[in-house]
Scaffold this motif. Structure first.
Motif, mmCIF file in Angstrom:
data_model
loop_
_atom_site.group_PDB
_atom_site.id
_atom_site.type_symbol
_atom_site.label_atom_id
_atom_site.label_comp_id
_atom_site.label_asym_id
_atom_site.label_seq_id
_atom_site.Cartn_x
_atom_site.Cartn_y
_atom_site.Cartn_z
ATOM 1 N N GLU A 1 0.907 -1.190 -0.079
ATOM 2 C CA GLU A 1 -0.061 -0.095 0.157
ATOM 3 C C GLU A 1 0.900 1.333 0.108
ATOM 4 O OE1 GLU A 1 -3.219 -0.065 -0.313
ATOM 5 O OE2 GLU A 1 -3.537 -2.201 -0.072
ATOM 6 N N GLN A 2 0.295 2.463 -0.325
ATOM 7 C CA GLN A 2 0.824 3.525 -0.577
ATOM 8 C C GLN A 2 1.737 3.791 0.768
ATOM 9 O OE1 GLN A 2 1.460 4.931 -3.409
ATOM 10 N NE2 GLN A 2 2.677 6.666 -2.718
ATOM 11 N N ASP A 3 0.927 3.883 2.179
ATOM 12 C CA ASP A 3 1.519 4.382 3.092
ATOM 13 C C ASP A 3 2.559 3.582 3.611
ATOM 14 O OD1 ASP A 3 -0.088 2.191 3.619
ATOM 15 O OD2 ASP A 3 -0.697 2.785 5.718
ATOM 16 N N GLN B 1 4.781 1.902 1.426
ATOM 17 C CA GLN B 1 5.916 2.240 0.625
ATOM 18 C C GLN B 1 6.540 3.364 1.176
ATOM 19 O OE1 GLN B 1 5.122 2.541 -3.876
ATOM 20 N NE2 GLN B 1 3.126 1.575 -3.388
ATOM 21 N N LYS B 2 5.684 4.392 1.683
ATOM 22 C CA LYS B 2 6.364 5.759 2.174
ATOM 23 C C LYS B 2 7.478 5.253 3.402
ATOM 24 C CE LYS B 2 2.796 8.940 0.686
ATOM 25 N NZ LYS B 2 1.877 9.808 1.101
ATOM 26 N N ARG C 1 8.829 1.195 -6.324
ATOM 27 C CA ARG C 1 7.543 1.246 -6.696
ATOM 28 C C ARG C 1 6.923 -0.040 -6.505
ATOM 29 N NH1 ARG C 1 4.886 -0.056 -11.595
ATOM 30 N NH2 ARG C 1 6.741 -1.269 -12.247
ATOM 31 N N SER C 2 5.571 0.219 -6.176
ATOM 32 C CA SER C 2 4.656 -0.989 -5.967
ATOM 33 C C SER C 2 3.382 -0.748 -6.096
ATOM 34 C CB SER C 2 5.033 -1.460 -4.478
ATOM 35 O OG SER C 2 4.380 -2.734 -4.168
ATOM 36 N N VAL C 3 2.566 -1.692 -6.387
ATOM 37 C CA VAL C 3 1.199 -1.743 -6.932
ATOM 38 C C VAL C 3 0.570 -2.916 -6.178
ATOM 39 C CG1 VAL C 3 -0.769 -1.752 -8.503
ATOM 40 C CG2 VAL C 3 1.365 -0.704 -9.131
ATOM 41 N N SER D 1 6.141 -5.751 -6.442
ATOM 42 C CA SER D 1 7.147 -4.722 -6.123
ATOM 43 C C SER D 1 8.251 -4.507 -6.765
ATOM 44 C CB SER D 1 7.437 -4.552 -4.626
ATOM 45 O OG SER D 1 6.166 -4.692 -3.646
#
Length: 456
Positions: free
Chosen positions: A394-396, A398-399, A437-439, A444
């Motif tokens: 998830e985006q959070d 990844q950060k 970068r991951s979706v 990933s």
């Protein structure tokens, strides 16, 4: 105004005693100047209390003697005088026994000190009346002239200036003391923070080393399992040969050994020895690759690395890590690609990425689980793209993925240092860059830019 009074005012105004913050010296100068200019023998500075219902004598000059007394007069005892003071106007009593403001002093105060006239000038500071400059005459028929009243009024204004300088000096001293205290606090806090930071760094270093050893431990366990299989086959083949030799020896002693039995033994022995040889070679290769990986991870020497071939040999020793989940690792790129870098750091980076991916990207064993490493040339080095087809992030997540101690599997014993170590090795040791970068649901991809390093 008489020249004499002007000269005194000029001298007082120029004196450094007024503005240096020494209120005692300033008060003495002011009352001495009042006595000198008015040709009297008694003058004092009286200050109001906070409730403005009493006057306390701050300093008194009487016949040349300057004293600080505890004398006080209260509004309850001298109501008419305090009523006049509240008007904040100058009290000019040429005859103190006949003036309504000073008549209350006739009973005791005036005769006790031989006083016949009084001149009280309000002292003001920042627009507020704070007391009076009291000049007292001991001659009958003494009259206060206009220039004398103006003279004392100017001395009263100078007192306000002196009081401001005094307060400013106090504030400056307090500020210096507070600054010194603050500096001491800052020093103490800084020392405490530095100690805490040192302790944190030591703890972090220990955790990093623990994480490295944990990764190496996983390799040891995986390799041990892999080595046990061919060794087990070799041991079985050896036992079989030993048993057949024993049978052959018994048949020879009993005179029952035939050509057919001998040929059968030779055929079985050759098969067994071929099996032992192939499995022992397999075990030796596993140990060799593992040894190389372990040595690489503990050794940081700047060498020329043929990246594709090196990664292929490295991955062989890492396969035990991913065998349980059936993860397939493939290397793509030109075998001729070469870079001058720290080979040990590369080993740690790939080991941590493979271990992290195996633990977090794939939920269960599946023949479709894949990791691919693509190597390509850049202007001043190489680019490694490490990709998987796992569950993604998830985006959070990844950060925070590269933050120390951040993990999504704390309850499973995750330390949160795997990707942090990767980031530090890439950016600090190898002077490179890494991005993620991951979706979610699609996997990933870690892109690592590595420059050629110079020998220092």
């Amino acid at each position: 105004m008489r020249a004499e009074l002007e000269d005194i005012l000029l001298e007082v105004s120029r004196s450094d005693k007024i503005d240096r913050g020494d209120l005692d010296a300033a008060q003495q100068l002011i009352i001495q100047s009042a006595v000198q200019g008015l040709h009297i023998t008694r003058a004092g500075i009286w200050l109001l209390n906070d409730n403005k219902d009493a006057l306390h004598c701050a300093i008194l000059c009487d016949n040349g003697d300057i004293t600080e007394t505890d004398t006080a007069i209260h509004a309850a005892d001298f109501p008419s005088y305090f009523a006049a003071l509240r008007k904040e106007r100058t009290i000019i009593a040429n005859d103190a026994y006949d003036n309504t403001a000073t008549l209350e002093f006739a009973a005791e105060y005036l005769p006790a000190y031989g006083i016949f006239s009084m001149l009280n000038i309000p002292l003001r500071h920042r627009g507020e009346m704070i007391g009076v400059l009291c000049c007292e005459g001991r001659e009958k028929g003494r009259r206060w002239h206009e220039d004398e009243v103006a003279f004392v009024g100017m001395l009263a204004d100078i007192y306000g200036r002196a009081l401001s300088a005094y307060q400013r000096e106090i504030y400056e001293r307090q500020l210096v003391a507070q600054n010194a205290e603050l500096e001491n606090r800052v020093k103490a806090r800084t020392a405490s923070l530095e100690q805490a930071l040192d302790n944190f760094r030591m703890a972090q270093q220990r955790l990093v080393e623990t994480e490295k050893m944990a990764a190496l431990g996983k390799l040891v366990a995986g390799v041990a399992h892999e080595v046990n299989t061919p060794l087990g086959v070799a041991v079985t083949a050896t036992s079989l040969c030993k048993q057949r030799i024993k049978q052959l020896h018994q048949q020879f002693n009993d005179g029952k050994l035939s050509k057919r039995l001998l040929l059968s033994f030779i055929e079985e022995a050759e098969e067994a020895y071929d099996l032992m040889e192939s499995n022992l070679h397999r075990a030796a290769k596993l140990i060799q690759n593992f040894k190389r990986t372990a040595v690489d991870q503990s050794s940081f020497e700047l060498v020329d690395v043929e990246m594709v071939d090196y990664l292929r040999s490295l991955v062989v020793s890492l396969k035990p890590l991913v065998k349980k989940k059936l993860v397939d690792i493939t290397i793509h790129g030109d075998a001729q690609l070469q870079i001058k870098t720290f080979q040990g750091a590369i080993a740690q980076i790939i080991t941590n990425l493979v271990s992290n991916t195996n633990e977090h990207a794939f939920n269960e064993a599946n023949e479709q689980n894949q990791i691919s490493i693509n190597v390509s040339a850049t202007e001043n080095g190489l680019q490694l793209v490490f990709a998987d087809n796992g569950r993604g992030m998830e985006q959070d997540v990844q950060k925070q993925a590269f933050n120390p101690f951040y993990t999504t599997s704390r309850n499973q014993g995750g330390s949160g240092l795997g990707l942090s170590i990767v980031y530090n090795l890439v950016t600090q040791k190898l002077k490179g860059q890494i991005s993620l970068r991951s979706v979610p649901g699609e996997g990933s991809e870690f892109t690592i830019q590595l420059p050629n390093l110079e020998v220092s």
